[in-house]
Write a protein that holds these residues in place. Structure first.
Motif: not given
Lengths: 325, 216
Positions: A20-23, A25, A44, A200-202, A207-209
């Motif tokens: 996904g584009a976002e965490w 998904e 999660h 919002r940061q990990r 990245r999520p993708n």
């Protein structure tokens, strides 16, 4: 565990298309040691779980440019069975051996080790990675922080990186390859770990993708390296403090040193002052002790974890002595 | 009304006891909900055929090969191997305990390797050989060694230890005492029977001194 759709793609491009584009998904599943626990605790709750174990190109250890290329799916067990890893990268082998459960070594992967979430008990019980109350105050600073960071803890993040291999990979100068549908990029092991500043940061650069596809170890010729772990228990727990060191030697003299501590900061924590203190010297109990002292000089322990300063100092000293032989 | 003799009550309860095991009783109570659940799950499977290789989130049919026997089941992808074994297939030797991949009481062999069944999805175990304590006969030298050495107290961790030991002895048939001491970092015995457990593993490998208990 919240329900999810499960995919088991056979190729990397298929897998990347499922992310996904976002965490939130999609989550990538390899050994599952961490992800399944995270899902059970609703930390999660992905819509899709992408099981990458069927992707052949993500496995295997092979020689590459004088060094070694570790596929993301290489298990701790495969790492320890590999004679080149044991002979040339003892810092990495010792860190892998520290994962003392055979059941985890059988399924746990090198990629998963780097991507596992922190063990901070505030995070694991649903208070968020930065563990702040409604008023923005840190639960860690005012709470039970005995296993938390003694370095890099002046911002919102006070957890420690849980990665067993991260400090060793950083000391050895490894690079990490990340792939997305739009291409691949490489980061150093040091750049891979981040200290988040907001919710919002990990804690990693992935990245999520993206999928972590491989780890590239530079040639180890002439590099003496070791990891020393200080533990409360022999098994079934993360260490309290560790140090991984890599020494470029000229005879008995240290030309340059890399010293990276583990489980003391939100990322593997390099000790440049300690590295400089060793240049041009031989490693003796005295110089190793001085390097340990230099490594912890900037520590900023929290209310209940000053004891970790001494553990980190000792880990650095003993890792240096082990590396120098 | 004539009083029922106490003898009769005893007879009835004896019969009940013989017919109904604790687990059977629990399973029986759950049948109503289970049957209803299965109906819903099957409808979901029919209504939403998986697109490509994306399965679920509804229940999907799987075949798991447990102790050499293929077993059909219908579970959601989120169901762990441990829950599928215990709750769907009623193979209850692997024990749920920490349920977070730490204590080892759920240890089974998948593809010959010891794994935590609580930390693997059932769907991940498709096409692999799964071995549980039910597949280990009582005559197995390892089981006998656990008995001879009293390698347990409450016994809850024992299936996990035996399976972990099976996997370990396959890799290292003649371990030293020190090797055995280091080999079981993935299993916890809260009763603290570690010393007899280690002795049992050494006995099974033909390296021990033999236990105090009579042979069964």
């Amino acid at each position: 565990m919240q329900s999810f759709a499960y995919a088991s793609p056979a190729t990397l491009s298929e897998a990347l298309a499922l992310l996904g584009a976002e965490w939130g998904e999609a989550d990538v599943l390899a050994g599952g040691s961490d992800l399944i626990s995270l899902m059970k605790d609703y930390l999660h709750t992905p819509q899709r779980v992408v099981d990458i174990k069927g992707i052949r190109e993500l496995g295997g250890i092979r020689k590459s440019g004088g060094g070694l290329r570790l596929g993301a799916l290489v298990t701790f067990d495969e790492l320890l069975e590999n004679s080149a890893v044991r002979a040339d990268y003892p810092a990495l082998a010792a860190a892998a051996r520290g994962v003392s459960s055979p059941q985890i070594r059988n399924v746990g992967t090198v990629g998963g080790d780097l991507c596992q979430r922190p063990r901070c008990w505030y995070f694991r019980t649903g208070h968020g990675l930065l563990a702040r109350d409604g008023g923005g105050r840190s639960l860690v600073a005012e709470g039970d922080n005995r296993y938390h960071a003694i370095f890099g803890n002046q911002g919102a993040a006070k957890f420690v990186s849980a990665s067993s291999l991260g400090p060793a990979l950083a000391a050895l100068g490894a690079r990490i390859k990340l792939a997305s549908s739009s291409g691949t990029r490489e980061v150093t092991a040091e750049q891979f770990f981040l200290t988040p500043e907001n919710d919002r940061q990990r804690e990693i650069a992935l990245r999520p993708n993206e999928i972590l596809t491989e780890i590239l170890l530079p040639p180890a010729r002439g590099v003496r390296n070791a990891t020393y772990e200080v533990r409360q228990r022999e098994a079934l727990d993360w260490p309290l403090a560790t140090a991984s060191v890599a020494l470029r030697m000229k005879g008995k003299t240290v030309e340059s040193a890399r010293i990276v501590m583990g489980h003391v900061a939100p990322t593997p924590w390099a000790a440049p002052e300690a590295e400089r203190s060793l240049a041009g010297k031989t490693v003796t109990p005295e110089t190793a002790g001085e390097a340990g002292q230099a490594a912890v000089a900037g520590a900023t322990p929290l209310s209940r974890n000053a004891y970790k300063v001494q553990l980190a100092r000792t880990a650095v000293k003993r890792a240096l002595l082990a590396a120098a032989g | 009304m004539r009083p029922v003799s106490s003898n009769k009550i005893c007879e009835v309860s004896k019969k009940t006891k013989a017919r109904v095991s604790r687990r059977g009783f629990i399973r029986g109570v759950g049948i109503g909900g289970g049957a209803l659940g299965t109906g819903i799950l099957e409808r979901e499977v029919l209504a939403a055929p998986p697109a490509g290789n994306l399965l679920g989130p509804g229940a999907v049919p799987l075949t798991l090969t447990v102790n050499g026997k293929p077993q059909q089941l219908v579970v959601e992808p989120r169901v762990t191997l441990l829950d599928a074994l215990r709750n769907q297939l009623h193979i209850t030797g692997a024990k749920p305990n920490c349920d977070r991949g730490t204590c080892g009481s759920c240890t089974v062999l998948v593809g010959g390797k010891a794994v935590y069944a609580c930390s693997m999805l059932a769907i991940e175990a498709r096409g692999k050989s799964i071995e549980t304590i039910e597949g280990v006969p009582a005559s197995d030298p390892l089981v006998a060694a656990f008995v001879h050495q009293d390698g347990l107290q409450c016994g809850f961790c024992t299936p996990g230890f035996v399976m972990a030991a099976k996997a370990y002895l396959k890799r290292n048939a003649k371990p030293t005492e020190a090797e055995v001491a280091a080999a079981f970092g993935g299993n916890i015995c809260r009763c603290g029977a570690y010393v007899p457990i280690r002795k049992a593993v050494l006995d099974a490998a033909g390296r021990g001194k033999g236990g105090k208990n009579a042979r069964i």
